[in-house]
Scaffold this motif. Sequence first.
Motif, short mmCIF file in Angstrom:
data_model
loop_
_atom_site.label_atom_id
_atom_site.label_comp_id
_atom_site.label_asym_id
_atom_site.label_seq_id
_atom_site.Cartn_x
_atom_site.Cartn_y
_atom_site.Cartn_z
N LEU A 63 0.84 -1.31 -0.07
CA LEU A 63 -0.08 -0.09 0.00
C LEU A 63 1.08 1.27 -0.05
N GLY A 64 1.85 1.12 0.75
CA GLY A 64 2.86 2.44 0.84
C GLY A 64 3.60 2.67 -0.62
N ARG A 65 3.44 1.57 -1.26
CA ARG A 65 4.21 1.92 -2.52
C ARG A 65 3.24 2.09 -3.78
N ASP A 66 1.86 1.80 -3.46
CA ASP A 66 0.93 1.97 -4.53
C ASP A 66 0.60 3.22 -4.72
N GLU A 67 0.71 3.92 -6.10
CA GLU A 67 0.70 5.17 -6.42
C GLU A 67 -1.04 5.30 -6.35
N VAL A 68 -1.78 4.55 -6.64
CA VAL A 68 -3.32 4.89 -6.62
C VAL A 68 -3.79 4.87 -5.07
N PHE A 69 -3.17 4.34 -4.11
CA PHE A 69 -3.52 4.50 -2.78
C PHE A 69 -3.13 5.84 -2.32
N ASP A 70 -1.85 6.15 -2.72
CA ASP A 70 -1.25 7.58 -2.54
C ASP A 70 -2.12 8.67 -2.94
N ILE A 71 -2.80 8.53 -4.00
CA ILE A 71 -3.72 9.50 -4.78
C ILE A 71 -4.95 9.57 -3.77
N ALA A 72 -5.42 8.19 -3.49
CA ALA A 72 -6.55 8.15 -2.59
C ALA A 72 -6.44 8.88 -1.25
N LEU A 73 -5.27 8.64 -0.67
CA LEU A 73 -5.07 9.07 0.71
C LEU A 73 -5.05 10.66 0.27
N LYS A 74 -4.43 11.27 -0.40
CA LYS A 74 -4.51 12.69 -0.83
C LYS A 74 -5.72 13.13 -1.07
N ASN A 75 -6.55 12.62 -2.07
CA ASN A 75 -7.84 12.99 -2.26
C ASN A 75 -8.91 12.97 -1.10
N THR A 76 -8.71 11.91 -0.14
CA THR A 76 -9.55 11.98 0.86
C THR A 76 -9.20 12.95 2.19
N MET A 77 -8.11 13.44 2.03
CA MET A 77 -7.56 14.51 2.85
C MET A 77 -8.20 15.99 2.49
N VAL A 78 -8.00 16.05 0.92
CA VAL A 78 -8.51 17.10 0.40
C VAL A 78 -9.97 17.18 0.80
N TYR A 79 -10.64 16.11 0.39
CA TYR A 79 -12.11 16.19 0.48
C TYR A 79 -12.55 16.52 1.82
N ALA A 80 -11.82 15.88 2.89
CA ALA A 80 -12.37 15.88 4.30
C ALA A 80 -11.87 17.42 4.87
N MET A 81 -10.71 17.98 4.55
CA MET A 81 -10.37 19.29 4.98
C MET A 81 -11.28 20.38 4.25
N GLY A 82 -11.89 19.98 3.12
CA GLY A 82 -12.79 21.06 2.44
C GLY A 82 -14.17 20.82 2.85
N VAL A 83 -14.73 19.79 2.85
CA VAL A 83 -15.92 19.51 3.23
C VAL A 83 -16.46 19.78 4.77
N VAL A 84 -15.55 19.09 5.55
CA VAL A 84 -16.05 19.37 7.12
C VAL A 84 -16.14 20.82 7.43
N PRO A 85 -15.10 21.74 7.33
CA PRO A 85 -15.37 23.12 7.88
C PRO A 85 -16.45 23.72 7.04
N ALA A 86 -16.50 23.40 5.58
CA ALA A 86 -17.36 24.34 5.07
C ALA A 86 -18.75 23.97 5.33
N GLN A 87 -19.07 22.57 5.72
CA GLN A 87 -20.31 22.04 5.94
C GLN A 87 -20.90 22.53 7.30
N THR A 88 -19.72 22.67 8.37
CA THR A 88 -19.93 23.04 9.84
C THR A 88 -20.48 24.68 9.80
N ALA A 89 -19.65 25.26 9.03
CA ALA A 89 -19.71 26.87 8.98
C ALA A 89 -21.12 27.24 8.42
N LEU A 90 -21.47 26.47 7.37
CA LEU A 90 -22.69 26.74 6.69
C LEU A 90 -23.91 26.32 7.37
N ALA A 91 -23.71 25.30 8.14
CA ALA A 91 -24.91 24.55 8.97
C ALA A 91 -24.79 25.77 10.16
N LEU A 92 -23.91 26.39 10.70
CA LEU A 92 -24.16 27.24 11.61
C LEU A 92 -24.83 28.42 11.04
#
Lengths: 269, 290
Positions: free
Chosen positions: B59-88
Amino acid sequence: MRKLWVWIIVALALVVFTGPFLWSLSLSFQQPGDVFEWPIKFIPDPATLSNYQRLFTEIGFPRWLFNSALIALIVTASNLFLDALAGYAFARLRFPGRDWLFLALLATLMVPNHVTLVPKFMALNALGMINSYPGLIFPNLVQVFGIFLMRQYFLSMPRELEEAASLDGCTPFQCFHRIILPNAKAPLAALGIYSFQGNWNEFLWPVIVTTTPEMYTLPVGMAMFRYEYQVEWTMLMAGAVLIALPMLVIFLSFQRLFLQSQWGGAVKG
Amino acid sequence: MKARHQEAWTAYAFLAAPMAVLALSTFGPILFSFILAFFDWHLLKGGPEFVGLRNFLDLGRDEVFDIALKNTMVYAMGVVPAQTALALLLAMAVNRAIPGRAFFRAAFYVPAITSSVVTSVIFLWIYAKTGLLNYLLSQLGFAGEDWLGSPRFALFSIMALNIWSTSGYFMIAFLAGLQAIPKSLYEAATMDHAGRVARFWHITLPSLRPTIFLVLTMGLIGAFQVFDQIYIMSNGGPANATTTMSFFIYASAFHHFRFGYASAAAIILFLVILALTLVQKRLLEERTGA
């Protein structure tokens, strides 16, 4: 003047949050040829019911509807009964290891559902339950969240009820059925709604467990439809409307109960 | 003593059926996935083969897993603050919107109760090259984009969809939290000539701390499990632009049939969520000085 910003935000949000649904409703009544070029009329003219008709005659929609309804009803009924049983035991009965077991249950809520995906699939595969109703139903018979909900309620239930029950001389199961359960109508209703909605909308597990079109549930069927056929937007939208409709009706009819099932006593009125 | 004994047996009788189901549907699978992660179990190649940590190393050497990890972080760091702020923001507005509060509360909640397939299909049309969004943009004089077909925009399009679906859901939590703040606090602050921003910063936000923590935690756990919209709208593409960790796990298991590998990835996902939740708990506890 200060109130103006409130109404601007609210009006804007109303457009953004309901607009997509209104448009999907509009598209579902439009002639297929009318929706490829703008401007598309928001009010369909001429309107047609053919998209809805074709859902029932050209694709497996009726079967998917039956599957979804059957499974959601069975799972909800099972949730209500089994979750209440377990919730009561954790709330009112003392036994060794109770707190540890409950903690273990809570811990499972933190585990992402993708962790259990493969083992569940492998287990059901070994039992030959892939692509079958039992395969779709069994993993959802008990919901940890439901146990949590019922336990919360039973903790706050007045003890006079059980004292009266024990005077009655019934066995624990009898007491539970005849006296405890009937008095828990509110949390049971809330749990029922939560469970039905969750099951009706469920996608990940059904998409993995079902392999032939007759076993698809509504969400899976519509997802496959989106990929298999040339994208018929009007039929897709008609399907989307029909899937969303039951939940919308339940939600609007039982709003308070709905919100309470997810957010507990925090919701008032 | 006998009564205690009896009570325990009653409890066991009550718990027998539910725990049996949970053992097979939840406890068992969770434990088994930890074991499975150390095996190479290819569904089509026969039985399992113990490989120790090799899945994790791969997994550490898997390029796609690396991309998946990065995408997941981008997704979470983008969505969670935005939806929290918008909800408030929505909660604060709806809280002041009298009359019609119940109506708006319901209207904004509808996306949350609608099947992910429904919302995905609707937004597939909205995001299409000849869809609603590009039409509206063209009316305003902007050029449209290929919102789902272009690797630059695909992930953000799905993020926007999820912020849209879940803000109304979390708004309810903030509404309840706002209504629990005693008005006397605000009155006292106004008499001390505190402005609107000061009142928000020193009264509203601190009072909402437990709600914010709840919303952030639930949002984080949810964001890491996003799957349905990706399956329906983009199938992980284009070029893995929308492959998140949950989609990677699904694809490893059910496209490539590598069950052990998928389990290893799932374990990593679980550990990441656990770590982030603990960090978040620590950060918020430090602020309160608890």
